[in-house]
Scaffold this active site. Structure first.
Site, mmCIF file in Angstrom:
data_model
loop_
_atom_site.group_PDB
_atom_site.id
_atom_site.type_symbol
_atom_site.label_atom_id
_atom_site.label_comp_id
_atom_site.label_asym_id
_atom_site.label_seq_id
_atom_site.Cartn_x
_atom_site.Cartn_y
_atom_site.Cartn_z
ATOM 1 N N LYS A 1 0.890 -1.090 -0.025
ATOM 2 C CA LYS A 1 0.195 -0.030 0.004
ATOM 3 C C LYS A 1 0.847 1.121 0.136
ATOM 4 C CE LYS A 1 -2.659 1.710 3.680
ATOM 5 N NZ LYS A 1 -3.686 1.695 4.489
ATOM 6 N N HIS B 1 -13.406 9.902 12.215
ATOM 7 C CA HIS B 1 -13.698 9.243 10.988
ATOM 8 C C HIS B 1 -13.676 7.784 11.229
ATOM 9 C CE1 HIS B 1 -13.859 8.344 6.624
ATOM 10 N NE2 HIS B 1 -12.627 7.615 6.768
ATOM 11 N N GLN B 2 -12.445 7.120 11.722
ATOM 12 C CA GLN B 2 -12.468 5.407 11.818
ATOM 13 C C GLN B 2 -13.485 5.179 12.892
ATOM 14 O OE1 GLN B 2 -10.250 3.786 10.119
ATOM 15 N NE2 GLN B 2 -9.066 5.695 9.137
ATOM 16 N N ASN C 1 -15.606 11.300 24.237
ATOM 17 C CA ASN C 1 -14.766 11.666 23.305
ATOM 18 C C ASN C 1 -14.017 13.064 23.716
ATOM 19 O OD1 ASN C 1 -13.167 11.605 20.760
ATOM 20 N ND2 ASN C 1 -14.459 13.278 19.828
ATOM 21 N N SER D 1 -6.503 9.883 18.099
ATOM 22 C CA SER D 1 -4.897 10.387 17.604
ATOM 23 C C SER D 1 -4.351 10.971 18.710
ATOM 24 C CB SER D 1 -4.910 11.368 16.368
ATOM 25 O OG SER D 1 -5.990 12.377 16.676
ATOM 26 N N GLY E 1 -5.905 3.483 17.899
ATOM 27 C CA GLY E 1 -5.506 4.626 17.360
ATOM 28 C C GLY E 1 -3.951 4.920 17.341
ATOM 29 N N LYS F 1 2.345 8.164 20.280
ATOM 30 C CA LYS F 1 1.050 8.267 20.411
ATOM 31 C C LYS F 1 0.614 7.290 21.777
ATOM 32 C CE LYS F 1 -0.837 9.223 15.534
ATOM 33 N NZ LYS F 1 -1.713 8.489 14.675
HETATM 34 P P1 NAD Z 1 -10.030 11.951 13.011
HETATM 35 O O1 NAD Z 1 -9.085 12.938 12.966
HETATM 36 O O2 NAD Z 1 -11.284 11.581 12.218
HETATM 37 O O3 NAD Z 1 -10.285 11.501 14.564
HETATM 38 C C1 NAD Z 1 -9.324 11.790 15.833
HETATM 39 C C2 NAD Z 1 -9.974 11.278 17.007
HETATM 40 O O4 NAD Z 1 -9.104 11.484 18.054
HETATM 41 C C3 NAD Z 1 -11.208 12.281 17.381
HETATM 42 O O5 NAD Z 1 -12.228 11.484 18.120
HETATM 43 C C4 NAD Z 1 -10.672 13.436 18.323
HETATM 44 O O6 NAD Z 1 -11.559 13.873 19.363
HETATM 45 C C5 NAD Z 1 -9.507 12.591 19.100
HETATM 46 N N1 NAD Z 1 -8.550 13.386 19.473
HETATM 47 C C6 NAD Z 1 -7.991 14.199 18.894
HETATM 48 N N2 NAD Z 1 -6.999 14.951 19.884
HETATM 49 C C7 NAD Z 1 -7.161 14.138 21.085
HETATM 50 C C8 NAD Z 1 -6.529 14.145 22.097
HETATM 51 N N3 NAD Z 1 -5.662 15.163 22.504
HETATM 52 N N4 NAD Z 1 -6.795 13.462 23.288
HETATM 53 C C9 NAD Z 1 -7.883 12.467 23.090
HETATM 54 N N5 NAD Z 1 -8.649 12.354 22.012
HETATM 55 C C10 NAD Z 1 -8.462 13.235 20.719
HETATM 56 O O7 NAD Z 1 -9.032 10.580 12.817
HETATM 57 P P2 NAD Z 1 -9.444 9.196 12.392
HETATM 58 O O8 NAD Z 1 -9.213 8.946 10.884
HETATM 59 O O9 NAD Z 1 -10.641 8.603 13.111
HETATM 60 O O10 NAD Z 1 -8.116 8.284 12.969
HETATM 61 C C11 NAD Z 1 -8.009 7.848 14.288
HETATM 62 C C12 NAD Z 1 -6.594 7.422 14.892
HETATM 63 O O11 NAD Z 1 -6.768 6.223 14.034
HETATM 64 C C13 NAD Z 1 -5.553 8.086 14.070
HETATM 65 O O12 NAD Z 1 -4.295 8.306 15.033
HETATM 66 C C14 NAD Z 1 -4.883 7.169 12.939
HETATM 67 O O13 NAD Z 1 -3.437 7.443 12.748
HETATM 68 C C15 NAD Z 1 -5.427 5.813 13.660
HETATM 69 N N6 NAD Z 1 -5.540 4.862 12.548
HETATM 70 C C16 NAD Z 1 -4.864 3.574 12.808
HETATM 71 C C17 NAD Z 1 -5.157 2.415 12.114
HETATM 72 C C18 NAD Z 1 -4.534 1.130 12.579
HETATM 73 O O14 NAD Z 1 -4.591 0.226 11.735
HETATM 74 N N7 NAD Z 1 -4.396 0.833 13.854
HETATM 75 C C19 NAD Z 1 -5.659 2.666 10.850
HETATM 76 C C20 NAD Z 1 -6.119 4.093 10.485
HETATM 77 C C21 NAD Z 1 -6.023 4.936 11.400
#
Ligand code: NAD
Length: 321
Positions: free
Chosen positions: A67, A138-139, A160, A199, A220, A226
């Site tokens: 990817k 989003h996720q 949240n 995140s 996350g 992180k």
């Molecule tokens: P997003 O930007 O749509 O959402 C971010 C989320 O994190 C929201 O709920 C927000 O309120 C919260 N957030 C932001 N700052 C924060 C803080 N300081 N303390 C607590 N919560 C906080 O992002 P997303 O697309 O939903 O992705 C979320 C996370 O998942 C990212 O870190 C991304 O890298 C990770 N991710 C992991 C995988 C995996 O395979 N494990 C795959 C995709 C994404």
């Protein structure tokens, strides 16, 4: 070579197909039949973008590829495009010739949701009734939609950091016919399963917020630095992951290991539980924790599945290459 454009993925890929693909590839990884290549991730010095490759080879499924993609922070504002962009390339393992190019954006969300769902299937208590969500971005919506299919959940509770985002997950719960309640972190003790998908770089979910018998899926944390949950939670839990090397370096376990609370040998592969070679949950009062870091083989597995579906439905674009 076949092309499956991003616009076709939503109409082709099902949650069940993503679940099956991810469960199989986790099993193949634990059996030593599939392995991930080292991840490349670079700040390219243009548009503040982070770009990289996640690849691997699954000898069982005969899936070889990568990817390619990353994060372009200015996309949405400047161009009306989503900031995360990725494409999966598959190759014929017999010849090395490219076999498919597949849109990877929606697939990433589906394969990530499938990973926590696979962990719930194999590690959560069978009688789990309340699911707690930490995160509402989003996720999170994809995570909750998939998780609700794994047990007879009767209630969704959510917290949240940005409470104004909670309607994103409330909508998913309501659509699935399950009541939703916003809670403070102390209220998470009611949950039998908790998914964290934020995140964050500081933990929100503390050990005191998690009751005995709960399954926690930490989804996350996929980068150094992180952190979503208190390290002490891992010290008191049975810890599982997609890939141990990633878990202890870029996953949630990086902190508990660095603090000396657990060691690498305390982290087991979920695939070994799927294969029946390692015991999963062994008591109703155990806390189980899945550290889902996200591996390239997940992307390849769902991409291969969607290519098959596209061929079946006559949607795959064939190009002479
Ligand atoms: P997003 O930007 O749509 O959402 C971010 C989320 O994190 C929201 O709920 C927000 O309120 C919260 N957030 C932001 N700052 C924060 C803080 N300081 N303390 C607590 N919560 C906080 O992002 P997303 O697309 O939903 O992705 C979320 C996370 O998942 C990212 O870190 C991304 O890298 C990770 N991710 C992991 C995988 C995996 O395979 N494990 C795959 C995709 C994404």
């Amino acid at each position: 070579m076949l092309i499956v454009p991003e616009r076709e993925i939503a109409g082709l890929m099902t949650r069940q197909a993503a679940f099956d693909a991810v469960e199989s590839v986790f099993a193949a990884m634990a059996a030593g039949d599939a392995y991930n290549f080292p991840v490349v991730r670079e700040a390219i010095g243009h548009e503040d973008a982070l770009y990289g490759f996640k690849g691997g080879f699954d000898r069982t499924g005969l899936t070889l590829g990568l990817k390619a993609g990353g994060y372009w922070p200015n996309n949405l504002e400047k161009r009306g495009l989503i900031n995360h962009q990725s494409t999966v390339f598959l190759f014929d393992p017999d010849t090395g010739k490219p076999s498919a190019m597949v849109g990877g954006n929606l697939l990433t969300a589906l394969r990530t949701a499938a990973a926590s769902s696979v962990s719930i299937k194999h590690l959560a208590r069978a009688d789990a009734k309340v699911i707690g969500m930490i995160g509402a971005g989003h996720q999170a919506a994809f995570q909750l939609r998939a998780a609700l299919e794994q047990r007879s959940f009767e209630k969704v509770i959510g917290w949240n950091y940005h409470p104004e985002m909670l309607p994103n997950i409330e909508k998913v719960a309501v659509e699935a016919g399950v009541p939703f309640k916003a809670v403070e972190l102390d209220g998470m003790t009611e949950a039998d399963v908790i998914i964290s998908i934020t995140s964050a770089f500081e933990p929100s979910l503390m050990a005191r917020h998690v009751s005995p018998g709960t399954h926690v899926a930490c989804m996350g944390t996929d980068t150094k630095g992180k952190q979503e949950v208190e390290s002490a939670l891992l010290a008191g839990a049975r810890v599982f992951t997609d890939e141990v090397a990633q878990s202890v370096t870029i996953g949630e376990a990086q902190h508990a290991v660095a603090e000396g609370l657990i060691s690498q040998s305390d982290v087991a592969q979920l695939g070994a539980v799927i294969n029946g070679t390692y015991e999963g949950r062994s008591a109703d009062d155990q806390i189980t924790l899945f550290d889902g870091t996200g591996v390239g083989l997940q992307d390849l597995a769902v991409a291969a599945a969607v290519v098959d579906l596209a061929v079946e439905k006559g949607i795959a674009i064939k190009v002479d290459f």
